[in-house]
Design an enzyme around this catalytic site. Sequence first.
Site, PDB file in Angstrom:
ATOM      1  N   CYS A 178     -14.063  -1.845   4.991  1.00 30.00           N
ATOM      2  CA  CYS A 178     -13.173  -1.040   4.150  1.00 30.00           C
ATOM      3  C   CYS A 178     -13.910  -0.478   2.940  1.00 30.00           C
ATOM      4  O   CYS A 178     -13.516   0.541   2.386  1.00 30.00           O
ATOM      5  CB  CYS A 178     -11.982  -1.880   3.689  1.00 30.00           C
ATOM      6  SG  CYS A 178     -10.904  -2.428   5.024  1.00 30.00           S
ATOM      7  N   GLY A 179     -14.972  -1.148   2.518  1.00 35.89           N
ATOM      8  CA  GLY A 179     -15.785  -0.653   1.420  1.00 35.89           C
ATOM      9  C   GLY A 179     -16.826   0.364   1.840  1.00 35.89           C
ATOM     10  O   GLY A 179     -17.653   0.791   1.025  1.00 35.89           O
ATOM     11  N   GLY A 230     -16.352  -6.772   2.216  1.00 35.36           N
ATOM     12  CA  GLY A 230     -16.288  -8.220   2.401  1.00 35.36           C
ATOM     13  C   GLY A 230     -16.352  -8.711   3.821  1.00 35.36           C
ATOM     14  O   GLY A 230     -16.486  -9.915   4.060  1.00 35.36           O
ATOM     15  N   ARG A 281      -5.154   1.996  17.310  1.00 37.30           N
ATOM     16  CA  ARG A 281      -5.675   1.448  16.054  1.00 37.30           C
ATOM     17  C   ARG A 281      -5.298   2.409  14.937  1.00 37.30           C
ATOM     18  O   ARG A 281      -4.531   3.345  15.145  1.00 37.30           O
ATOM     19  CB  ARG A 281      -7.207   1.257  16.129  1.00 37.30           C
ATOM     20  CG  ARG A 281      -7.688   0.184  17.106  1.00 37.30           C
ATOM     21  CD  ARG A 281      -7.257  -1.224  16.709  1.00 37.30           C
ATOM     22  NE  ARG A 281      -7.803  -1.652  15.440  1.00 37.30           N
ATOM     23  CZ  ARG A 281      -8.975  -2.230  15.265  1.00 37.30           C
ATOM     24  NH1 ARG A 281      -9.777  -2.451  16.299  1.00 37.30           N
ATOM     25  NH2 ARG A 281      -9.371  -2.614  14.067  1.00 37.30           N
ATOM     26  N   LYS A 282      -5.884   2.227  13.751  1.00 39.00           N
ATOM     27  CA  LYS A 282      -5.574   3.108  12.627  1.00 39.00           C
ATOM     28  C   LYS A 282      -6.147   4.506  12.874  1.00 39.00           C
ATOM     29  O   LYS A 282      -7.070   4.696  13.675  1.00 39.00           O
ATOM     30  CB  LYS A 282      -6.134   2.542  11.328  1.00 39.00           C
ATOM     31  CG  LYS A 282      -7.657   2.508  11.236  1.00 39.00           C
ATOM     32  CD  LYS A 282      -8.100   1.963   9.893  1.00 39.00           C
ATOM     33  CE  LYS A 282      -9.621   1.901   9.793  1.00 39.00           C
ATOM     34  NZ  LYS A 282     -10.064   1.392   8.477  1.00 39.00           N
ATOM     35  N   ARG A 328       0.847  -1.205   0.000  1.00 36.23           N
ATOM     36  CA  ARG A 328       0.000   0.000   0.000  1.00 36.23           C
ATOM     37  C   ARG A 328       0.874   1.243   0.000  1.00 36.23           C
ATOM     38  O   ARG A 328       1.799   1.366   0.808  1.00 36.23           O
ATOM     39  CB  ARG A 328      -0.922   0.011   1.225  1.00 36.23           C
ATOM     40  CG  ARG A 328      -1.836   1.239   1.284  1.00 36.23           C
ATOM     41  CD  ARG A 328      -2.686   1.234   2.538  1.00 36.23           C
ATOM     42  NE  ARG A 328      -3.636   0.134   2.516  1.00 36.23           N
ATOM     43  CZ  ARG A 328      -4.059  -0.510   3.609  1.00 36.23           C
ATOM     44  NH1 ARG A 328      -3.573  -0.178   4.793  1.00 36.23           N
ATOM     45  NH2 ARG A 328      -4.932  -1.483   3.515  1.00 36.23           N
TER      46      ARG A 328
END
Length: 513
Positions: free
Chosen positions: A442-443, A437, A187-188, A73
Amino acid sequence: MTISSPSRPYLDGKKLNKIEQNKAAKDGLLVGPEIEKFAEIGWEQVDETDLQLRLKWYGMFWRPKTPGQFMLRLRVPNGVLSAQQLRVVASIVERYGESGSCDITTRQNLQLRGVLLNDLPEILKRLKEAGLSSIQSGFDNPRNVTGNPLAGIDPHEIVDTRPYTTELQNFLTNNCQGNPDYSNLPRKWNTAVAGAKDNFLLHNDIVFHPVEHNGEMGFGVWIGGILSSQMNAYAIPLNAWVKPNEICRMTDAVISLWRDNGERDKRPKGRFRLYLDSVGIDAFRSDVEQIFGPLTPDPGSVFATEPRSHYGLHPQKQEGLSFAGLHVPVGRLTAQDLQDLATASLQYGSGEVRLTEDQNVIVVGLPAEAIEAFKADPLVQRFPLEPGTLAAGTVSCTGNTYCSFGLTNTKDQALTIAQELDQELNLPEEVKIHWTGCPNTCGQAFMGAIGLTGTKAKNSEGVMGEGYMLTTGGSQGENPTVGEVKQKAIPADQIKTVLKDLLVEQFGATAKT
């Protein structure tokens, strides 16, 4: 720069889960000097924690579904790429043949697939020479900084976000050398800067939205956007306004409070919004003031009714120039696609493209005399200016083809169903359909007017297999909403029928004759 193991008193006395223990034992940035050695000995000989965890600090993701073939990434602040950068990325992907591909992400970013560990040192060198990086692009780090994809060319922009997204990236990553101050977050962390009223970015942990105060342009601060398996909610106002030269200091105040006090035992509870809610917005604002100093109240941002569509040809703020919004089906690009985009941007435009959060591409700087030739280019047949209504609104995560978290094959299913329904239905306007998914979303399923989240479901024969949870009602604009769950387990082979009925019943679709 040599990165030493940082002192982290904020971990003292805390109960740490296994991942946190591994991060505390060795910071992810510390594998940087070892990458050459990893490349020499091969992935099979690399320490498991370095391989599967710490390499993510350099953007390199171990994928159990394709052992030895990694996902890499990048960082692309504001989604701005030059033709030369596209060619560098294309050449990396091309090396891996059918195993190589490139995805546009929902953070205006690129992910490369099929990458081999023994190539990583050379890849990182080439990326750096091209002005790109992959540093701290994964796991518990500040992710790619997003902004207005039309920054600098937008007739409706309030501010050009490019200087600010670059400044924030450089601040958070120490000019892409790695920043130990932000390399061990609970976390992120997602950062964004809006440049126009319709830049909807409230799904980020911190958002700077342009607004004037006493005649001076600055930014209102919004915090706590989250899309996750635990909670889905948009950011809320901190009731703070900052000058342009204060955005990094404000980011540090907010992020450091969470870094030092956030949850590190129960990992699903580690996201910033969950910490913010446990403290309360008023108490958190007071804590920010202790670090930042007295806060100027936010005069209030104004949002557009809904985001603009970037598809098609549109005039830029520069007289005589246009930008072209192209549809890239579910964001998937090959090496040849990347080369062709680079060529088209140079042949017809300014040699620059932009990535959007809905996984599409914008070619900028087209003079009037180049428009007809551009429209006739084979690239525009592959990536249309005016896609089908269903395809236009379709967004998809990677899915289980590559991602070990994915429970469903989102990209292939989303692409097939969008194409088929575009052939079968007339739809009065674009409908945002977001496929993800797994519950990590993430989508961004809960942002879609229709959201599909991967799960397991029994089909008509009682056999357990791929399925989706259906949400509806997500919207982006002046009165944004997150989607609500309508059905929890729809077998994947029934999704097309369910979507078709839903589009007819709620979105005005009619059958094509």
